[in-house]
Design a protein around this motif. Structure first.
Motif, mmCIF file in Angstrom:
data_model
loop_
_atom_site.group_PDB
_atom_site.id
_atom_site.type_symbol
_atom_site.label_atom_id
_atom_site.label_comp_id
_atom_site.label_asym_id
_atom_site.label_seq_id
_atom_site.Cartn_x
_atom_site.Cartn_y
_atom_site.Cartn_z
ATOM 1 N N THR A 34 0.835 -1.210 0.000
ATOM 2 C CA THR A 34 0.000 0.000 0.000
ATOM 3 C C THR A 34 0.863 1.251 0.000
ATOM 4 O OG1 THR A 34 -1.803 -1.128 1.169
ATOM 5 C CG2 THR A 34 -1.775 1.275 1.257
ATOM 6 N N LEU A 35 0.532 2.151 -0.907
ATOM 7 C CA LEU A 35 1.186 3.450 -0.983
ATOM 8 C C LEU A 35 0.322 4.439 -0.210
ATOM 9 C CD1 LEU A 35 3.722 4.524 -2.489
ATOM 10 C CD2 LEU A 35 2.159 5.369 -4.256
ATOM 11 N N ALA A 74 -9.640 3.451 3.396
ATOM 12 C CA ALA A 74 -10.025 4.273 4.543
ATOM 13 C C ALA A 74 -8.796 4.946 5.154
ATOM 14 C CB ALA A 74 -10.713 3.408 5.588
ATOM 15 N N PRO A 75 -8.951 6.139 5.721
ATOM 16 C CA PRO A 75 -7.813 6.809 6.371
ATOM 17 C C PRO A 75 -7.345 6.017 7.590
ATOM 18 C CG PRO A 75 -9.855 7.994 6.803
ATOM 19 C CD PRO A 75 -10.178 6.958 5.775
ATOM 20 N N ALA A 122 -2.645 8.800 7.791
ATOM 21 C CA ALA A 122 -2.252 8.371 6.450
ATOM 22 C C ALA A 122 -3.500 8.032 5.649
ATOM 23 C CB ALA A 122 -1.328 7.158 6.531
ATOM 24 N N ILE A 123 -3.396 8.209 4.341
ATOM 25 C CA ILE A 123 -4.487 7.839 3.434
ATOM 26 C C ILE A 123 -3.886 7.017 2.291
ATOM 27 C CG2 ILE A 123 -6.267 8.677 1.865
ATOM 28 C CD1 ILE A 123 -6.434 11.235 3.509
ATOM 29 N N PRO A 124 -4.387 5.814 2.036
ATOM 30 C CA PRO A 124 -3.910 5.034 0.897
ATOM 31 C C PRO A 124 -4.227 5.759 -0.413
ATOM 32 C CG PRO A 124 -5.135 3.651 2.436
ATOM 33 C CD PRO A 124 -5.369 5.081 2.849
ATOM 34 N N MET A 140 3.896 1.069 2.738
ATOM 35 C CA MET A 140 3.738 0.292 3.954
ATOM 36 C C MET A 140 4.877 -0.706 4.123
ATOM 37 S SD MET A 140 0.274 -1.633 5.225
ATOM 38 C CE MET A 140 -0.640 -0.084 5.097
ATOM 39 N N VAL A 141 5.293 -0.889 5.371
ATOM 40 C CA VAL A 141 6.379 -1.833 5.665
ATOM 41 C C VAL A 141 5.998 -3.219 5.152
ATOM 42 C CG1 VAL A 141 7.702 -2.928 7.508
ATOM 43 C CG2 VAL A 141 7.041 -0.528 7.702
ATOM 44 N N PRO A 142 6.855 -3.845 4.344
ATOM 45 C CA PRO A 142 6.531 -5.174 3.791
ATOM 46 C C PRO A 142 6.603 -6.253 4.871
ATOM 47 C CG PRO A 142 8.759 -4.550 3.172
ATOM 48 C CD PRO A 142 8.168 -3.369 3.876
ATOM 49 N N SER A 143 5.473 -6.513 5.518
ATOM 50 C CA SER A 143 5.429 -7.510 6.584
ATOM 51 C C SER A 143 4.041 -8.125 6.630
ATOM 52 C CB SER A 143 5.752 -6.861 7.927
ATOM 53 O OG SER A 143 4.747 -5.913 8.258
ATOM 54 N N LYS A 144 3.946 -9.203 7.379
ATOM 55 C CA LYS A 144 2.632 -9.760 7.649
ATOM 56 C C LYS A 144 1.973 -8.922 8.733
ATOM 57 C CE LYS A 144 3.850 -14.478 6.361
ATOM 58 N NZ LYS A 144 3.922 -15.901 6.786
#
Length: 310
Positions: free
Chosen positions: A171-172, A210-211, A227-229, A245-249
């Protein structure tokens, strides 16, 4: 009467009496059940009187003093420890000491054992009375452990919210931060969100979700990050940044309710992560599914909390 026959009859009678006495002898009756839950989570529900009332089958529960009612009997928690409790049945009339424990069985299952000391009456007739009282208490304990099992086999009940683990999200986001001397209010949060939306309108970039928000408290100061996607990247502008977004589960918690409910959900999520040995690798954030300005009733707020973890 044949003396031999008489002697034989007496011997048989004595043998039957001894058999009856030994069959009713003092024992440590045991009731057990296997639940499909972590040993750590099961232990929490056996060692905390506040959690007992969540799985107790009757609504007549008196947590004041750790007393629980079932079928006319009282169960009182007299002390607790890491994996269970000592419980007195009918403490004010004919007290029966009992002990309930959780034992590790496998990664995702726990053996629960409930034992109690035999009754106090001595002699043959006393043992007969003890026998029937013991059977009654054992039947009650069986029903109680069945209630515990049904509860512990449902993760949504164990953790009081729906919690799940989801794969990484690519997600950006457009983000900004604000500092406050008080815990940010709903208006503070949405003023900050609208500040980002105003910039998005100028750049004609669309929102894709959603924010989100996070509040970090430190020494009486509160830092709000919202933050807002968004659909595509653009250049940073002043205090507005674009981040991925941090690449994690993620461990995710679905919550319906206001601030107090959200705080309970955070606590349960942390217990879940401890139970499943998840390590938090970044700050958690809340996705504001409900527009809290349009719906002021906090009981209707829908929020999803994300914990980046591995």
């Amino acid at each position: 009467m044949n003396p031999k026959w008489l002697i034989g009859s007496v011997v048989i009678l004595i043998a039957l009496i001894l058999t009856l006495i030994f069959s009713l002898a003092d024992t440590n009756p045991l009731v057990s059940v296997v639940v499909n839950s972590k040993n750590s989570s099961t232990s929490r529900y056996l060692s905390n009187s506040a959690r007992w009332k969540l799985w107790w089958p009757e609504s007549q529960v008196e947590n004041n003093g750790g007393i629980f009612h079932f079928r006319g009997d009282e169960y009182k928690l007299v002390n607790t420890f890491r994996n269970g409790s000592n419980v007195i049945v009918n403490p004010d009339t004919h007290p029966i000491p009992t002990h309930i424990r959780a034992f590790y069985k496998s990664v995702d299952s726990t053996l629960v054992q409930w034992t109690f000391s035999d009754m106090e009456k001595e002699g043959l007739f006393g043992r007969i009375i003890n026998h029937y009282k013991r059977n009654r208490i054992q039947k009650e304990m069986t029903i109680l452990l069945d209630s515990l099992k049904a509860f512990m086999n449902n993760p949504d009940k164990v953790y009081r919210f729906h919690i799940e683990q989801i794969p990484p999200i690519d997600t950006l986001m457009i983000t900004t931060k604000r500092d406050f001397s008080h815990n940010p209010t709903t208006i503070d949060v949405y003023n900050t969100i609208n500040y980002l939306r105003l910039h998005l309108n100028k750049t004609r970039i669309k929102e894709t979700g959603a924010p989100m928000m996070n509040v970090n408290a430190d020494s009486g100061f509160y830092r709000l990050m919202v933050a807002i996607p968004i659909e595509k990247p653009f250049r940073n502008f002043g205090d507005i940044e674009v981040k991925r977004m941090v690449p994690s589960k993620f461990v995710c918690v679905d919550v319906v309710g206001g601030p107090k409910t959200l705080e309970i959900a955070r606590q349960e999520a942390k217990l879940y992560m401890t139970d499943f040995e998840k390590v938090q690798m970044a700050i958690p954030f809340e996705s504001l599914i409900t527009d809290r300005l349009e719906i002021p009733d906090t009981a209707k707020w829908k929020t999803r909390i994300y914990y980046p973890s591995f």
